[in-house]
Design an enzyme around this catalytic site. Structure first.
Site, mmCIF file in Angstrom:
data_model
loop_
_atom_site.group_PDB
_atom_site.id
_atom_site.type_symbol
_atom_site.label_atom_id
_atom_site.label_comp_id
_atom_site.label_asym_id
_atom_site.label_seq_id
_atom_site.Cartn_x
_atom_site.Cartn_y
_atom_site.Cartn_z
ATOM 1 N N ALA A 68 0.863 -1.177 0.000
ATOM 2 C CA ALA A 68 0.000 0.000 0.000
ATOM 3 C C ALA A 68 0.901 1.229 0.000
ATOM 4 C CB ALA A 68 -0.880 -0.024 1.242
ATOM 5 N N GLY A 90 0.435 -5.087 0.568
ATOM 6 C CA GLY A 90 -0.680 -4.997 -0.362
ATOM 7 C C GLY A 90 -0.324 -5.519 -1.753
ATOM 8 N N GLU A 95 -0.733 -9.084 -1.557
ATOM 9 C CA GLU A 95 -2.171 -9.336 -1.387
ATOM 10 C C GLU A 95 -2.914 -9.200 -2.720
ATOM 11 O OE1 GLU A 95 -2.146 -6.538 2.026
ATOM 12 O OE2 GLU A 95 -3.443 -8.032 2.966
ATOM 13 N N GLU A 148 4.010 -5.975 6.901
ATOM 14 C CA GLU A 148 3.239 -4.952 7.616
ATOM 15 C C GLU A 148 3.617 -4.883 9.095
ATOM 16 O OE1 GLU A 148 2.047 -6.879 5.288
ATOM 17 O OE2 GLU A 148 0.591 -5.820 4.042
#
Ligand code: 3HC
Length: 691
Positions: free
Chosen positions: A66, A105, A108, A128
């Protein structure tokens, strides 16, 4: 090729629709990238000629997570959740093509593709946890479904970047494609799965490994127990574990709901704020305002190290690990042999634990050669002096280096205290002299304090900072002053710890407060570990300090089974009645009435002066920015990462509160507590150090 938006485009390659993301530096999932993916997938699905979809990135890496800079801001663009749903439920196979790192992310997103291919040099991970977070885009529910609960526990709580061949072995990657040929390889793979009629594999539908884990619920308790020490104080590892438990015990959608709830708890909490701050602080530390990014670098392909003791040996290992040959200089053959054999033992220990192979040990040892002759340093690109801290010895060495080393070589000292300008003054090339302050054990500790002297040149600074990264260190640039930045601030805490002992606090009280704050150990436990007799000379000892008396009683720390603490045969520490009596006798002799000191006072007395000293350091320009001080304290002195560093923490506490206390201390105990002028100004102007 059609541009989807500024960071994504769509191309039909025969019968495969290829979505290419190009958002430097790391293709983070910014609003633009999410939009690009959403629109790209829609376009590919609508394209009748496309039978499969490939997602690939330009630049150095696949999506690295992210976009952390967007955290906390207003939400813009397509939601990641919607993008992932569109991909996972796509009616055509979606293939992620991974190079560089697929992290957070990014992984993911790849996990919502039906298949993943990677080049051998790629790495995948859910890091993370290092930001005080957990994977919030379904990773906690999907990763365990592929790799199993136990591997997911390891990956998510360590944040490890797992090499592609290992990912292949655990099913996280379906196929490796040739290095440098990712795009073609991924397209060929997509065609193959279409030709073979392979199913649209949705990771969320895999349940076999979750069922298997359900019959071994003890794995969670065992994992928590085995890692209790490592995770102490941190929220994120435990929150990650709970998500994996949810993956094992709940249906996918319910697991996702748990993930979302726990993610928000971390995201809005103080620990992640501190850890995200630290992520950027470390990167910021590499930016030196007057040393531009394009400063010419000096090639460093060989290094000489003077001194094969603990420090020199540890430093040598860093370079050998990075493939840079090292010449290690000692004065006596037996010292050199000892130094080399300690290095070998260290490597062999790592190999015995599986960290490196036996071949790696030989390769690294092969890069380290020893010599008793300083002339052997004539051809090296950089020399690091790591002998003991005496100015006359250092000056002698630098005079000789000046005569021996080739023009352009960097001459570094590992001093932790001495004036580097004075050392540089004996050479005819002070611009080549710099401080590289490694921390012990130098092969383990992450921090490198790079000390800029008056005449150090910009290329020497730029090269040292880059080299630090190459050898796996986190560097911060500081100026010359007693103790530089790290030890100078440490001096404040040490002084207070000693003073508190004379006012009525016992060493174990002080240690406990600092340990509970999050330091790995308090100052007295640290002294016992290091040895109380460092710098103590028996013949000169007259029982004038508590340390003298302890050493005279042969309580020289852990190695003698007693120091400030008593130790049992397993080196477990216990408060010592002997030490307590010695302290009480000293206090009585000094005429001070011991008082009860609260934990709060211990914390304030030990830590507020550190923040104040940090302000003085900034005021004097010895650190470039407050966050550099935090980088130093986190990586070299065990400041708990989830508290950001002394300056970040000072801001959290409130600078006005710290200033008021410093003034109170000054009034009671004198000018060592004098508030920094900068602290006064910041409070007056309502500013903070790190925000
Ligand atoms: N968001 C925003 N910026 C990022 C970023 C991210 N996720 N990752 C890296 N950057 C920026 C860095 O700040 C740096 O900026 P700068 O040049 O202005 O200082 C630049 O990208 C390059 O980064 P590095 O200097 O770290 O480059 P390296 O090549 O050494 O390392 C990397 C690359 C391994 C990708 C490293 O940057 C890294 O580890 N990044 C963070 C990865 C991460 O933690 N991802 C998870 C994010 S949280 C998440 O995904 C939540 C999700 O579950 C919902």
């Amino acid at each position: 090729m059609t541009a989807i938006n500024t960071v994504a485009d769509y191309t039909l390659e025969g019968d495969v629709g290829v979505i290419t993301l190009n958002s430097p530096p790391v293709n983070a999932l910014s609003a633009g990238v999410r939009d690009g993916l959403a629109l790209g997938v829609a376009q590919a699905l609508a394209d009748p000629a496309a039978r499969a979809i490939v997602i690939v990135c330009e630049g150095r890496t696949f999506i690295a997570g992210a976009d952390i800079t967007e955290f906390g801001g207003a939400s813009k663009g397509a939601s990641l959740h919607d993008v992932q749903n569109a991909m996972e439920n796509a009616t055509k196979p979606v293939v992620a093509a991974i190079h560089g790192t697929a992290l957070g992310g990014g992984l993911e997103v790849a996990l919502t593709c039906h298949y993943r291919v990677a080049v051998p040099s790629a790495r995948c991970g859910l890091p993370e946890v290092a930001l005080g977070l957990l994977p919030g885009a379904g990773g906690t529910q999907r990763l365990p479904r592929i790799v199993g609960a136990e591997k997911a526990l390891e990956m998510m709580t360590s944040g490890a970047h797992v090499p592609a061949p290992q990912c292949l072995a655990m099913g996280l990657v379906d196929e490796l494609v040739e290095e440098g040929k990712l795009r073609e390889g991924a397209i060929a793979f997509a065609r193959k799965i279409v030709a073979e009629g392979r199913p649209l594999k949705r990771v969320q539908d895999l349940n076999e490994k979750m069922e298997a884990a359900r019959s071994h619920p003890e794995i969670f308790a065992n994992f928590r127990k085995a890692n209790a020490r490592k995770f102490r104080g941190f929220m994120a590892p435990e929150w990650n574990i709970r998500c994996i438990e949810a993956a094992v015990n709940l249906p996918f959608e319910e697991g996702l709901a748990v993930e979302r709830k726990l993610f928000m708890e971390l995201m809005t909490g103080p620990q992640s704020a501190a850890q995200r701050y630290s992520f950027f602080a470390e990167r910021q530390a590499n930016k030196i305002p007057d040393v531009p990014d394009d400063t010419a670098l000096i090639p460093v392909n060989s290094v000489g190290i003077i001194g094969a003791g603990t420090m020199g040996g540890g430093i040598a290992m860093n370079f050998a690990n990075a493939g840079i040959p090292v010449t290690l200089i000692e004065v006596k053959q037996d010292a050199l042999d000892r130094g080399l054999s300690v290095i070998r033992k260290n490597y062999e220990r790592t190999a015995s634990r599986g960290g490196i192979t036996a071949a790696d040990v030989e390769k690294r040892m092969g890069l380290i050669s020893g010599s008793l002759d300083m002339n052997a340093l004539a051809p090296v690109d950089m020399v690091i002096e790591a002998v003991f801290e005496r100015m006359d010895i250092k000056k002698d060495i630098f005079t000789r280096l000046d005569a021996i080393c080739k023009p352009g070589a960097i001459l570094a000292t590992n001093t932790s205290a001495l004036n580097i300008d004075e050392i540089a003054s004996v050479t005819r090339r002070p611009e080549a002299v710099i401080g590289l302050h490694f921390f012990s054990p130098a092969n383990v500790m992450k921090l490198l304090e790079v000390v800029r002297a008056d005449h150090t040149s910009k290329p020497v600074i730029a090269t040292s900072m880059k080299l630090a990264k190459k050898i796996g260190k986190i560097a911060a640039l500081v100026g010359v002053c007693p103790g530089f930045v790290g030890n100078r601030i440490l001096g404040q805490r040490q002084r207070e710890a000693q003073k508190l002992m004379f006012e009525g606090a016992m060493p174990w009280d002080i240690d406990r407060v600092l340990y509970d704050f999050g330091f790995p150990m308090g100052p007295f436990a640290m002294s016992d570990l290091a040895g109380l007799d460092i710098g103590w000379v028996k013949e000169n000892s007259k029982g004038e300090t508590i340390r003298d008396v302890l050493c005279e009683l042969d309580r020289r720390g852990q190695k003698t089974g007693a120091g400030y603490y008593d130790y049992d045969e397993n080196r477990v520490a216990y408060p010592s009645p002997v030490t307590e009596q010695i302290i009480k006798d000293f206090v009585a002799k000094s005429g001070v009435n011991p008082r009860t000191i609260t934990d709060e006072e211990i914390l304030e007395r030990c830590l507020y002066p550190m923040v104040n000293e940090g302000a003085k350091i900034l005021e004097e320009g010895k650190a470039i920015r407050a966050s550099d001080i935090d980088v130093i304290w986190q990586n070299g002195y065990g400041w708990p990462v989830y508290r950001g560093g002394p300056m970040f923490w000072g801001d959290q506490v409130g600078l006005a509160k710290i200033l008021a206390k410093m003034k109170e201390f000054q009034a009671q105990m004198g000018d060592v507590y004098k508030p920094a002028a900068l602290l006064e100004t910041m409070v007056a102007e309502g500013k903070s150090f790190t925000r």
